[in-house]
Motif scaffolding. Sequence first.
Motif, mmCIF file in Angstrom:
data_model
loop_
_atom_site.group_PDB
_atom_site.id
_atom_site.type_symbol
_atom_site.label_atom_id
_atom_site.label_comp_id
_atom_site.label_asym_id
_atom_site.label_seq_id
_atom_site.Cartn_x
_atom_site.Cartn_y
_atom_site.Cartn_z
ATOM 1 N N GLU A 165 0.816 -1.209 0.000
ATOM 2 C CA GLU A 165 0.000 0.000 0.000
ATOM 3 C C GLU A 165 0.851 1.261 0.000
ATOM 4 O OE1 GLU A 165 -1.856 0.987 3.712
ATOM 5 O OE2 GLU A 165 -0.134 0.308 4.845
ATOM 6 N N TYR A 166 0.182 2.361 -0.274
ATOM 7 C CA TYR A 166 0.742 3.684 -0.049
ATOM 8 C C TYR A 166 -0.164 4.290 1.007
ATOM 9 C CZ TYR A 166 2.594 8.354 -0.992
ATOM 10 O OH TYR A 166 3.185 9.586 -0.880
ATOM 11 N N PRO A 167 0.308 4.463 2.243
ATOM 12 C CA PRO A 167 -0.556 4.794 3.373
ATOM 13 C C PRO A 167 -1.462 6.017 3.199
ATOM 14 C CG PRO A 167 1.602 4.163 4.162
ATOM 15 C CD PRO A 167 1.695 4.269 2.653
ATOM 16 N N THR A 168 -1.084 6.977 2.376
ATOM 17 C CA THR A 168 -1.928 8.158 2.211
ATOM 18 C C THR A 168 -2.941 8.014 1.070
ATOM 19 O OG1 THR A 168 -0.298 9.251 0.799
ATOM 20 C CG2 THR A 168 -0.168 9.697 3.170
ATOM 21 N N CYS A 169 -2.872 6.952 0.334
ATOM 22 C CA CYS A 169 -3.795 6.687 -0.774
ATOM 23 C C CYS A 169 -5.172 6.333 -0.208
ATOM 24 C CB CYS A 169 -3.226 5.534 -1.608
ATOM 25 S SG CYS A 169 -4.385 4.748 -2.725
ATOM 26 N N THR A 170 -6.224 7.007 -0.673
ATOM 27 C CA THR A 170 -7.561 6.758 -0.141
ATOM 28 C C THR A 170 -8.056 5.351 -0.468
ATOM 29 O OG1 THR A 170 -8.566 7.813 -2.066
ATOM 30 C CG2 THR A 170 -8.243 9.185 -0.121
ATOM 31 N N THR A 171 -7.731 4.844 -1.636
ATOM 32 C CA THR A 171 -8.139 3.484 -1.984
ATOM 33 C C THR A 171 -7.435 2.475 -1.080
ATOM 34 O OG1 THR A 171 -8.501 4.171 -4.268
ATOM 35 C CG2 THR A 171 -8.324 1.802 -3.857
ATOM 36 N N CYS A 172 -6.168 2.712 -0.801
ATOM 37 C CA CYS A 172 -5.425 1.828 0.107
ATOM 38 C C CYS A 172 -6.013 1.876 1.512
ATOM 39 C CB CYS A 172 -3.950 2.216 0.142
ATOM 40 S SG CYS A 172 -3.093 1.946 -1.420
ATOM 41 N N LYS A 173 -6.415 3.061 1.952
ATOM 42 C CA LYS A 173 -7.034 3.194 3.270
ATOM 43 C C LYS A 173 -8.336 2.396 3.334
ATOM 44 C CE LYS A 173 -5.250 7.781 4.396
ATOM 45 N NZ LYS A 173 -5.603 9.195 4.617
ATOM 46 N N ARG A 174 -9.131 2.459 2.270
ATOM 47 C CA ARG A 174 -10.381 1.697 2.229
ATOM 48 C C ARG A 174 -10.096 0.198 2.268
ATOM 49 N NH1 ARG A 174 -11.920 4.116 -2.579
ATOM 50 N NH2 ARG A 174 -12.659 2.099 -3.285
ATOM 51 N N ALA A 175 -9.090 -0.235 1.523
ATOM 52 C CA ALA A 175 -8.733 -1.656 1.487
ATOM 53 C C ALA A 175 -8.258 -2.122 2.858
ATOM 54 C CB ALA A 175 -7.644 -1.900 0.444
ATOM 55 N N LYS A 176 -7.432 -1.329 3.488
ATOM 56 C CA LYS A 176 -6.911 -1.678 4.807
ATOM 57 C C LYS A 176 -8.045 -1.739 5.831
ATOM 58 C CE LYS A 176 -2.846 -0.528 7.510
ATOM 59 N NZ LYS A 176 -1.718 0.404 7.580
ATOM 60 N N LYS A 177 -8.947 -0.766 5.790
ATOM 61 C CA LYS A 177 -10.095 -0.759 6.690
ATOM 62 C C LYS A 177 -10.944 -2.003 6.459
ATOM 63 C CE LYS A 177 -14.153 1.970 8.094
ATOM 64 N NZ LYS A 177 -14.850 0.810 8.534
ATOM 65 N N PHE A 197 -8.311 -2.134 -5.438
ATOM 66 C CA PHE A 197 -9.288 -2.599 -4.453
ATOM 67 C C PHE A 197 -10.687 -2.626 -5.041
ATOM 68 C CE2 PHE A 197 -12.174 -1.586 -0.786
ATOM 69 C CZ PHE A 197 -12.118 -2.845 -0.218
ATOM 70 N N LYS A 198 -11.206 -3.815 -5.147
ATOM 71 C CA LYS A 198 -12.613 -4.031 -5.491
ATOM 72 C C LYS A 198 -13.151 -4.945 -4.397
ATOM 73 C CE LYS A 198 -12.118 -3.311 -10.368
ATOM 74 N NZ LYS A 198 -11.934 -3.870 -11.665
ATOM 75 N N GLU A 199 -13.974 -4.371 -3.521
ATOM 76 C CA GLU A 199 -14.390 -5.085 -2.318
ATOM 77 C C GLU A 199 -15.008 -6.440 -2.617
ATOM 78 O OE1 GLU A 199 -17.411 -4.546 1.431
ATOM 79 O OE2 GLU A 199 -16.407 -2.746 0.662
ATOM 80 N N ASP A 200 -15.850 -6.528 -3.636
ATOM 81 C CA ASP A 200 -16.497 -7.811 -3.923
ATOM 82 C C ASP A 200 -15.493 -8.876 -4.347
ATOM 83 O OD1 ASP A 200 -16.125 -6.320 -6.288
ATOM 84 O OD2 ASP A 200 -17.824 -7.271 -7.297
ATOM 85 N N VAL A 201 -14.507 -8.492 -5.129
ATOM 86 C CA VAL A 201 -13.468 -9.432 -5.572
ATOM 87 C C VAL A 201 -12.605 -9.851 -4.390
ATOM 88 C CG1 VAL A 201 -11.443 -9.717 -7.062
ATOM 89 C CG2 VAL A 201 -13.466 -8.511 -7.919
#
Length: 122
Positions: free
Chosen positions: A5-17, A106-110
């Motif tokens: 990840e790149y910690p400040t990336c919003t998509t990465c934050k969503r994936a981590k959450k 990040f695609k939550e369903d996948v």
Amino acid sequence: MLLVEYPTCTTCKRAKKYLLDQGVDFVARDIKLDNPNITELTKWYRHSGLALKKFFNTSGQVYRNENIKDKLTTMTEDEQIALLASNGMLVKRPILVVDDVVLVGFKEDVWHETLVQHGYIK
């Protein structure tokens, strides 16, 4: 399980959450501080089943500023992987490595389907 990840990336934050909310154990790796090397990228590319161009962060500044899109048309696969390994900001993220499966973006369903299939969540 590895989350690149790149910690400040919003998509990465969503994936981590998402992973944390699911109670999944994983190791997070900052792509800018610890960029994937050629061996890792080659393995992940092969396991992902994706076209190599899917590993490029096409919306990133480095990709746009250095006109990477045009350069890729004349580069071999090995040269493209070496380019990815040279700068973490060129690599699309997040990357989730689960056993021999690699998910890019990040695609939550996948992600959910993959984690259920591998027994990490129900």
